[in-house]
Design a protein around this motif. Structure first.
Motif, PDB file in Angstrom:
ATOM      1  N   PHE A 153      -4.220   2.438 -21.495  1.00 31.73           N
ATOM      2  CA  PHE A 153      -3.912   1.236 -20.728  1.00 31.73           C
ATOM      3  C   PHE A 153      -3.203   0.201 -21.595  1.00 31.73           C
ATOM      4  O   PHE A 153      -2.281  -0.487 -21.142  1.00 31.73           O
ATOM      5  CB  PHE A 153      -5.183   0.630 -20.129  1.00 31.73           C
ATOM      6  N   LYS A 154      -3.603   0.105 -22.850  1.00 31.70           N
ATOM      7  CA  LYS A 154      -2.940  -0.836 -23.757  1.00 31.70           C
ATOM      8  C   LYS A 154      -1.463  -0.499 -23.903  1.00 31.70           C
ATOM      9  O   LYS A 154      -0.596  -1.379 -23.882  1.00 31.70           O
ATOM     10  CB  LYS A 154      -3.627  -0.817 -25.127  1.00 31.70           C
ATOM     11  N   ASN A 155      -1.160   0.791 -24.042  1.00 29.47           N
ATOM     12  CA  ASN A 155       0.232   1.209 -24.177  1.00 29.47           C
ATOM     13  C   ASN A 155       1.023   0.958 -22.904  1.00 29.47           C
ATOM     14  O   ASN A 155       2.178   0.510 -22.948  1.00 29.47           O
ATOM     15  CB  ASN A 155       0.308   2.691 -24.551  1.00 29.47           C
ATOM     16  N   ILE A 156       0.403   1.257 -21.749  1.00 32.62           N
ATOM     17  CA  ILE A 156       1.081   1.024 -20.477  1.00 32.62           C
ATOM     18  C   ILE A 156       1.319  -0.464 -20.265  1.00 32.62           C
ATOM     19  O   ILE A 156       2.395  -0.891 -19.812  1.00 32.62           O
ATOM     20  CB  ILE A 156       0.253   1.609 -19.307  1.00 32.62           C
ATOM     21  N   LYS A 157       0.331  -1.275 -20.598  1.00 33.68           N
ATOM     22  CA  LYS A 157       0.469  -2.720 -20.455  1.00 33.68           C
ATOM     23  C   LYS A 157       1.601  -3.240 -21.335  1.00 33.68           C
ATOM     24  O   LYS A 157       2.372  -4.128 -20.936  1.00 33.68           O
ATOM     25  CB  LYS A 157      -0.850  -3.414 -20.806  1.00 33.68           C
ATOM     26  N   ALA A 158       1.728  -2.676 -22.531  1.00 33.24           N
ATOM     27  CA  ALA A 158       2.814  -3.076 -23.427  1.00 33.24           C
ATOM     28  C   ALA A 158       4.173  -2.705 -22.844  1.00 33.24           C
ATOM     29  O   ALA A 158       5.137  -3.474 -22.938  1.00 33.24           O
ATOM     30  CB  ALA A 158       2.633  -2.413 -24.795  1.00 33.24           C
ATOM     31  N   ILE A 159       4.232  -1.546 -22.205  1.00 32.62           N
ATOM     32  CA  ILE A 159       5.465  -1.113 -21.552  1.00 32.62           C
ATOM     33  C   ILE A 159       5.830  -2.067 -20.417  1.00 32.62           C
ATOM     34  O   ILE A 159       6.988  -2.477 -20.267  1.00 32.62           O
ATOM     35  CB  ILE A 159       5.323   0.331 -21.028  1.00 32.62           C
ATOM     36  N   LEU A 160       4.831  -2.430 -19.619  1.00 31.30           N
ATOM     37  CA  LEU A 160       5.059  -3.335 -18.490  1.00 31.30           C
ATOM     38  C   LEU A 160       5.542  -4.696 -18.944  1.00 31.30           C
ATOM     39  O   LEU A 160       6.385  -5.330 -18.302  1.00 31.30           O
ATOM     40  CB  LEU A 160       3.792  -3.475 -17.650  1.00 31.30           C
ATOM     41  N   SER A 161       5.016  -5.156 -20.050  1.00 38.25           N
ATOM     42  CA  SER A 161       5.367  -6.496 -20.542  1.00 38.25           C
ATOM     43  C   SER A 161       6.799  -6.567 -21.041  1.00 38.25           C
ATOM     44  O   SER A 161       7.379  -7.645 -21.156  1.00 38.25           O
ATOM     45  CB  SER A 161       4.409  -6.920 -21.672  1.00 38.25           C
ATOM     46  N   HIS A 162       7.412  -5.399 -21.297  1.00 33.01           N
ATOM     47  CA  HIS A 162       8.792  -5.379 -21.793  1.00 33.01           C
ATOM     48  C   HIS A 162       9.798  -5.060 -20.691  1.00 33.01           C
ATOM     49  O   HIS A 162      10.995  -4.985 -20.947  1.00 33.01           O
ATOM     50  CB  HIS A 162       8.933  -4.352 -22.928  1.00 33.01           C
ATOM     51  N   ASP A 190      -3.902  16.192 -26.072  1.00 32.63           N
ATOM     52  CA  ASP A 190      -2.834  16.535 -25.135  1.00 32.63           C
ATOM     53  C   ASP A 190      -2.989  15.761 -23.833  1.00 32.63           C
ATOM     54  O   ASP A 190      -2.004  15.294 -23.251  1.00 32.63           O
ATOM     55  CB  ASP A 190      -2.858  18.037 -24.835  1.00 32.63           C
ATOM     56  N   ALA A 191      -4.231  15.640 -23.360  1.00 33.55           N
ATOM     57  CA  ALA A 191      -4.492  14.953 -22.100  1.00 33.55           C
ATOM     58  C   ALA A 191      -4.131  13.472 -22.175  1.00 33.55           C
ATOM     59  O   ALA A 191      -3.613  12.893 -21.219  1.00 33.55           O
ATOM     60  CB  ALA A 191      -5.960  15.113 -21.701  1.00 33.55           C
ATOM     61  N   LYS A 192      -4.401  12.861 -23.322  1.00 32.54           N
ATOM     62  CA  LYS A 192      -4.066  11.437 -23.505  1.00 32.54           C
ATOM     63  C   LYS A 192      -2.560  11.229 -23.411  1.00 32.54           C
ATOM     64  O   LYS A 192      -2.089  10.329 -22.705  1.00 32.54           O
ATOM     65  CB  LYS A 192      -4.583  10.941 -24.851  1.00 32.54           C
ATOM     66  N   ASP A 193      -1.800  12.056 -24.123  1.00 33.23           N
ATOM     67  CA  ASP A 193      -0.342  11.939 -24.088  1.00 33.23           C
ATOM     68  C   ASP A 193       0.200  12.193 -22.682  1.00 33.23           C
ATOM     69  O   ASP A 193       1.100  11.480 -22.209  1.00 33.23           O
ATOM     70  CB  ASP A 193       0.295  12.918 -25.075  1.00 33.23           C
ATOM     71  N   ALA A 194      -0.335  13.217 -22.024  1.00 37.69           N
ATOM     72  CA  ALA A 194       0.127  13.552 -20.678  1.00 37.69           C
ATOM     73  C   ALA A 194      -0.186  12.423 -19.699  1.00 37.69           C
ATOM     74  O   ALA A 194       0.653  12.072 -18.858  1.00 37.69           O
ATOM     75  CB  ALA A 194      -0.528  14.852 -20.204  1.00 37.69           C
ATOM     76  N   THR A 195      -1.380  11.854 -19.810  1.00 37.02           N
ATOM     77  CA  THR A 195      -1.779  10.768 -18.910  1.00 37.02           C
ATOM     78  C   THR A 195      -0.834   9.589 -19.034  1.00 37.02           C
ATOM     79  O   THR A 195      -0.407   8.999 -18.030  1.00 37.02           O
ATOM     80  CB  THR A 195      -3.221  10.317 -19.217  1.00 37.02           C
ATOM     81  N   GLN A 196      -0.495   9.233 -20.249  1.00 39.02           N
ATOM     82  CA  GLN A 196       0.412   8.098 -20.450  1.00 39.02           C
ATOM     83  C   GLN A 196       1.780   8.391 -19.829  1.00 39.02           C
ATOM     84  O   GLN A 196       2.358   7.521 -19.158  1.00 39.02           O
ATOM     85  CB  GLN A 196       0.560   7.802 -21.944  1.00 39.02           C
ATOM     86  N   GLU A 197       2.288   9.600 -20.024  1.00 37.53           N
ATOM     87  CA  GLU A 197       3.585   9.962 -19.456  1.00 37.53           C
ATOM     88  C   GLU A 197       3.539   9.942 -17.932  1.00 37.53           C
ATOM     89  O   GLU A 197       4.481   9.491 -17.269  1.00 37.53           O
ATOM     90  CB  GLU A 197       4.010  11.340 -19.953  1.00 37.53           C
ATOM     91  N   ILE A 198       2.450  10.429 -17.365  1.00 36.38           N
ATOM     92  CA  ILE A 198       2.308  10.467 -15.909  1.00 36.38           C
ATOM     93  C   ILE A 198       2.228   9.056 -15.343  1.00 36.38           C
ATOM     94  O   ILE A 198       2.859   8.743 -14.320  1.00 36.38           O
ATOM     95  CB  ILE A 198       1.068  11.289 -15.512  1.00 36.38           C
TER      96      ILE A 198
END
Length: 269
Positions: free
Chosen positions: A259-268, A45-53
Protein backbone atom coordinates in the motif's frame (compact mmCIF):
# COMPACT_ATOMS: atom_id res chain seq x y z
CA UNK A 1 -16.73 -3.49 2.20
CA UNK A 2 -19.90 -4.32 0.20
CA UNK A 3 -20.16 -4.09 -3.58
CA UNK A 4 -22.44 -1.05 -3.55
CA UNK A 5 -20.00 0.95 -1.44
CA UNK A 6 -17.10 -0.15 -3.64
CA UNK A 7 -18.86 0.87 -6.84
CA UNK A 8 -19.73 4.25 -5.33
CA UNK A 9 -16.04 4.71 -4.57
CA UNK A 10 -15.22 3.78 -8.17
CA UNK A 11 -17.54 6.54 -9.43
CA UNK A 12 -15.84 9.05 -7.14
CA UNK A 13 -12.34 7.86 -7.98
CA UNK A 14 -13.04 8.26 -11.68
CA UNK A 15 -13.89 11.92 -11.08
CA UNK A 16 -10.46 12.43 -9.55
CA UNK A 17 -11.17 11.73 -5.87
CA UNK A 18 -7.82 10.50 -4.53
CA UNK A 19 -9.19 9.43 -1.15
CA UNK A 20 -11.75 7.15 -2.81
CA UNK A 21 -9.01 5.59 -4.93
CA UNK A 22 -6.94 4.83 -1.84
CA UNK A 23 -9.99 3.28 -0.15
CA UNK A 24 -10.48 0.99 -3.14
CA UNK A 25 -6.87 -0.18 -2.94
CA UNK A 26 -7.22 -0.84 0.79
CA UNK A 27 -10.43 -2.81 0.18
CA UNK A 28 -9.04 -5.14 -2.49
CA UNK A 29 -5.34 -5.53 -1.69
CA UNK A 30 -5.73 -8.56 0.62
CA UNK A 31 -7.98 -10.39 -1.86
CA UNK A 32 -5.45 -9.84 -4.65
CA UNK A 33 -2.55 -10.85 -2.41
CA UNK A 34 -4.19 -14.11 -1.30
CA UNK A 35 -5.05 -15.09 -4.87
CA UNK A 36 -1.46 -14.30 -5.92
CA UNK A 37 -0.07 -16.29 -2.99
CA UNK A 38 -2.12 -19.36 -3.88
CA UNK A 39 -1.06 -19.14 -7.51
CA UNK A 40 2.64 -18.38 -6.94
CA UNK A 41 3.32 -20.02 -3.52
CA UNK A 42 6.14 -17.70 -2.48
CA UNK A 43 5.22 -14.47 -0.62
CA UNK A 44 8.02 -12.62 -2.41
CA UNK A 45 6.46 -13.39 -5.79
CA UNK A 46 2.96 -12.71 -4.49
CA UNK A 47 3.96 -9.29 -3.13
CA UNK A 48 5.42 -8.21 -6.47
CA UNK A 49 2.43 -9.58 -8.39
CA UNK A 50 -0.06 -7.86 -6.07
CA UNK A 51 1.58 -4.49 -6.57
CA UNK A 52 1.57 -4.92 -10.36
CA UNK A 53 -2.08 -5.99 -10.34
CA UNK A 54 -3.14 -3.07 -8.17
CA UNK A 55 -1.41 -0.68 -10.57
CA UNK A 56 -3.34 -2.27 -13.44
CA UNK A 57 -6.62 -1.88 -11.53
CA UNK A 58 -5.88 1.80 -10.87
CA UNK A 59 -4.82 2.61 -14.42
CA UNK A 60 -7.80 0.80 -15.96
CA UNK A 61 -10.42 1.88 -13.42
CA UNK A 62 -12.18 4.13 -15.93
CA UNK A 63 -12.91 1.06 -18.11
CA UNK A 64 -15.03 -0.63 -15.42
CA UNK A 65 -18.54 -0.55 -16.92
CA UNK A 66 -20.56 -1.60 -13.82
CA UNK A 67 -22.12 -4.51 -15.74
CA UNK A 68 -20.45 -7.05 -13.46
CA UNK A 69 -19.50 -6.99 -9.79
CA UNK A 70 -16.43 -4.84 -9.18
CA UNK A 71 -14.81 -7.75 -7.32
CA UNK A 72 -15.31 -9.98 -10.39
CA UNK A 73 -13.69 -7.32 -12.56
CA UNK A 74 -10.71 -7.08 -10.18
CA UNK A 75 -10.29 -10.86 -10.08
CA UNK A 76 -10.37 -10.91 -13.89
CA UNK A 77 -7.50 -8.42 -14.07
CA UNK A 78 -5.61 -10.37 -11.40
CA UNK A 79 -6.19 -13.67 -13.17
CA UNK A 80 -5.07 -12.36 -16.55
CA UNK A 81 -1.86 -11.13 -14.95
CA UNK A 82 -1.19 -14.28 -12.91
CA UNK A 83 -1.69 -16.61 -15.86
CA UNK A 84 1.12 -14.85 -17.71
CA UNK A 85 3.31 -14.07 -14.69
CA UNK A 86 6.69 -15.77 -14.63
CA UNK A 87 7.59 -16.73 -11.10
CA UNK A 88 10.86 -15.46 -9.71
CA UNK A 89 11.47 -17.13 -6.35
CA UNK A 90 9.44 -20.23 -7.21
CA UNK A 91 10.15 -20.59 -10.92
CA UNK A 92 11.73 -24.03 -10.46
CA UNK A 93 9.24 -25.35 -7.91
CA UNK A 94 6.32 -26.55 -10.09
CA UNK A 95 6.63 -30.27 -10.79
CA UNK A 96 4.55 -33.19 -12.09
CA UNK A 97 2.31 -34.99 -9.59
CA UNK A 98 4.56 -38.07 -9.80
CA UNK A 99 7.59 -36.05 -8.69
CA UNK A 100 5.59 -34.47 -5.88
CA UNK A 101 4.70 -37.95 -4.68
CA UNK A 102 8.41 -38.71 -4.37
CA UNK A 103 8.86 -35.53 -2.33
CA UNK A 104 6.00 -36.49 -0.02
CA UNK A 105 7.30 -40.04 0.43
CA UNK A 106 10.83 -38.92 1.28
CA UNK A 107 12.39 -38.08 4.62
CA UNK A 108 9.80 -39.07 7.23
CA UNK A 109 11.19 -38.76 10.74
CA UNK A 110 9.75 -39.11 14.23
CA UNK A 111 12.43 -36.82 15.58
CA UNK A 112 12.34 -33.03 15.09
CA UNK A 113 15.77 -31.44 15.40
CA UNK A 114 14.68 -27.90 14.61
CA UNK A 115 12.22 -27.29 17.46
CA UNK A 116 13.25 -26.77 21.07
CA UNK A 117 9.75 -26.28 22.54
CA UNK A 118 6.10 -27.00 21.83
CA UNK A 119 5.45 -23.55 20.40
CA UNK A 120 8.20 -23.89 17.80
CA UNK A 121 7.01 -27.39 16.96
CA UNK A 122 3.44 -26.22 16.36
CA UNK A 123 4.64 -23.37 14.15
CA UNK A 124 6.83 -25.66 12.06
CA UNK A 125 4.03 -28.22 11.74
CA UNK A 126 1.70 -25.49 10.44
CA UNK A 127 4.39 -24.22 8.06
CA UNK A 128 4.75 -27.71 6.59
CA UNK A 129 1.00 -28.12 6.22
CA UNK A 130 0.43 -24.87 4.35
CA UNK A 131 3.64 -25.09 2.29
CA UNK A 132 2.92 -28.67 1.25
CA UNK A 133 -0.72 -28.23 0.27
CA UNK A 134 -0.11 -24.90 -1.45
CA UNK A 135 2.87 -26.41 -3.26
CA UNK A 136 0.63 -29.20 -4.51
CA UNK A 137 -1.46 -26.64 -6.39
CA UNK A 138 1.59 -25.87 -8.51
CA UNK A 139 1.41 -29.37 -9.96
CA UNK A 140 -1.64 -28.17 -11.87
CA UNK A 141 -1.27 -26.20 -15.09
CA UNK A 142 -1.78 -22.46 -14.44
CA UNK A 143 -5.28 -22.26 -15.96
CA UNK A 144 -6.39 -25.41 -14.11
CA UNK A 145 -4.85 -24.06 -10.89
CA UNK A 146 -6.67 -20.73 -11.08
CA UNK A 147 -9.96 -22.50 -11.79
CA UNK A 148 -9.52 -24.80 -8.78
CA UNK A 149 -8.63 -21.84 -6.55
CA UNK A 150 -11.58 -19.74 -7.72
CA UNK A 151 -14.09 -22.55 -7.27
CA UNK A 152 -13.06 -24.87 -4.45
CA UNK A 153 -11.11 -22.40 -2.30
CA UNK A 154 -12.67 -18.99 -2.99
CA UNK A 155 -16.09 -20.53 -3.71
CA UNK A 156 -17.02 -18.74 -6.93
CA UNK A 157 -19.76 -20.55 -8.86
CA UNK A 158 -19.12 -21.73 -12.41
CA UNK A 159 -20.82 -18.72 -13.99
CA UNK A 160 -18.75 -16.22 -11.97
CA UNK A 161 -15.55 -18.24 -12.37
CA UNK A 162 -16.07 -18.59 -16.11
CA UNK A 163 -16.52 -14.83 -16.43
CA UNK A 164 -13.26 -14.25 -14.55
CA UNK A 165 -11.15 -16.57 -16.74
CA UNK A 166 -13.13 -15.74 -19.89
CA UNK A 167 -14.32 -19.23 -20.84
CA UNK A 168 -17.78 -20.81 -20.98
CA UNK A 169 -19.34 -22.13 -17.74
CA UNK A 170 -19.39 -25.60 -19.30
CA UNK A 171 -15.67 -25.49 -20.03
CA UNK A 172 -15.03 -24.09 -16.55
CA UNK A 173 -16.88 -27.01 -14.95
CA UNK A 174 -15.06 -29.53 -17.14
CA UNK A 175 -11.63 -28.17 -16.23
CA UNK A 176 -12.63 -27.90 -12.56
CA UNK A 177 -13.75 -31.54 -12.51
CA UNK A 178 -10.37 -32.70 -13.83
CA UNK A 179 -8.40 -30.51 -11.42
CA UNK A 180 -10.57 -31.51 -8.49
CA UNK A 181 -10.03 -35.20 -9.26
CA UNK A 182 -6.24 -34.78 -9.47
CA UNK A 183 -6.03 -32.94 -6.15
CA UNK A 184 -8.50 -35.26 -4.41
CA UNK A 185 -6.79 -38.42 -5.63
CA UNK A 186 -3.37 -37.16 -4.61
CA UNK A 187 -4.44 -36.10 -1.11
CA UNK A 188 -6.46 -39.27 -0.53
CA UNK A 189 -3.43 -41.31 -1.58
CA UNK A 190 -0.72 -39.37 0.27
CA UNK A 191 -1.98 -36.91 2.90
CA UNK A 192 -2.48 -38.09 6.48
CA UNK A 193 -4.79 -35.13 7.19
CA UNK A 194 -7.20 -36.25 4.48
CA UNK A 195 -6.83 -40.00 4.94
CA UNK A 196 -5.59 -41.20 8.34
CA UNK A 197 -4.40 -44.46 6.77
CA UNK A 198 -1.60 -42.57 5.03
CA UNK A 199 1.72 -42.52 6.94
CA UNK A 200 2.59 -38.91 6.08
CA UNK A 201 2.14 -36.41 8.92
CA UNK A 202 3.22 -32.78 8.79
CA UNK A 203 5.33 -33.09 11.93
CA UNK A 204 7.25 -36.03 10.44
CA UNK A 205 8.26 -33.96 7.40
CA UNK A 206 9.75 -31.01 9.30
CA UNK A 207 13.41 -32.06 9.41
CA UNK A 208 13.48 -33.22 5.79
CA UNK A 209 11.91 -30.03 4.41
CA UNK A 210 14.23 -27.85 6.49
CA UNK A 211 17.25 -29.83 5.27
CA UNK A 212 16.00 -29.38 1.69
CA UNK A 213 15.69 -25.60 2.27
CA UNK A 214 12.00 -25.76 1.43
CA UNK A 215 11.05 -24.25 4.79
CA UNK A 216 13.20 -22.00 6.99
CA UNK A 217 12.67 -22.25 10.78
CA UNK A 218 13.85 -18.68 11.36
CA UNK A 219 11.90 -17.21 8.45
CA UNK A 220 8.47 -18.82 8.30
CA UNK A 221 6.28 -17.73 5.41
CA UNK A 222 2.84 -18.87 6.54
CA UNK A 223 2.68 -20.08 10.12
CA UNK A 224 1.05 -18.14 12.96
CA UNK A 225 0.10 -19.82 16.23
CA UNK A 226 -3.13 -17.82 16.34
CA UNK A 227 -4.16 -19.13 12.91
CA UNK A 228 -3.31 -22.81 13.03
CA UNK A 229 -5.28 -24.16 10.06
CA UNK A 230 -4.15 -27.70 10.84
CA UNK A 231 -6.35 -27.65 13.97
CA UNK A 232 -9.46 -26.73 11.98
CA UNK A 233 -9.59 -29.63 9.56
CA UNK A 234 -11.27 -32.12 11.90
CA UNK A 235 -13.96 -29.51 12.63
CA UNK A 236 -14.86 -29.02 8.97
CA UNK A 237 -17.39 -31.65 8.02
CA UNK A 238 -19.53 -29.77 5.48
CA UNK A 239 -17.09 -30.43 2.64
CA UNK A 240 -14.81 -33.30 1.74
CA UNK A 241 -11.44 -33.37 3.46
CA UNK A 242 -9.42 -32.57 0.31
CA UNK A 243 -11.25 -29.24 -0.01
CA UNK A 244 -11.23 -28.66 3.75
CA UNK A 245 -7.42 -28.77 3.72
CA UNK A 246 -7.42 -25.68 1.51
CA UNK A 247 -10.39 -23.80 2.93
CA UNK A 248 -8.93 -24.12 6.41
CA UNK A 249 -5.92 -21.98 5.46
CA UNK A 250 -6.47 -18.47 6.86
CA UNK A 251 -6.39 -15.38 4.68
CA UNK A 252 -3.17 -13.45 4.82
CA UNK A 253 -2.79 -9.69 5.10
CA UNK A 254 -0.94 -8.08 2.23
CA UNK A 255 2.42 -6.62 3.35
CA UNK A 256 2.20 -2.94 4.34
CA UNK A 257 4.85 -2.03 1.80
CA UNK A 258 2.40 -2.77 -1.03
CA UNK A 259 0.00 0.00 0.00
CA UNK A 260 2.88 2.37 0.73
CA UNK A 261 4.26 1.81 -2.77
CA UNK A 262 0.85 2.23 -4.40
CA UNK A 263 0.21 5.40 -2.40
CA UNK A 264 3.56 6.76 -3.57
CA UNK A 265 2.59 6.01 -7.16
CA UNK A 266 -0.74 7.79 -6.72
CA UNK A 267 0.91 10.85 -5.24
CA UNK A 268 3.02 11.27 -8.38
CA UNK A 269 0.15 10.99 -10.83
Amino acid sequence: MDQETLETLVHRANTGDQESLEKIVLAIKDYVYNLSLKMLLFPEDAKDATQEILVKVITHLSTFNHKSKFSTWVYRIATNYLLTQKQKKGKEFPMPFADYEVLIDSGHSDRVSYASNDGELKLLEEEVKVSCTQGLLLCLKPIDRIIYILSDILEFNSKEGAAIVNITPENFRKKLSRSRMKIRNFLNKKCGLVNSNNPCRCVRKIDFLVDQNIIEPKRLRFAELSKRSIDLIEKIDQVEKSIAVYRSVPSFTAPDIIFKNIKAILSHE
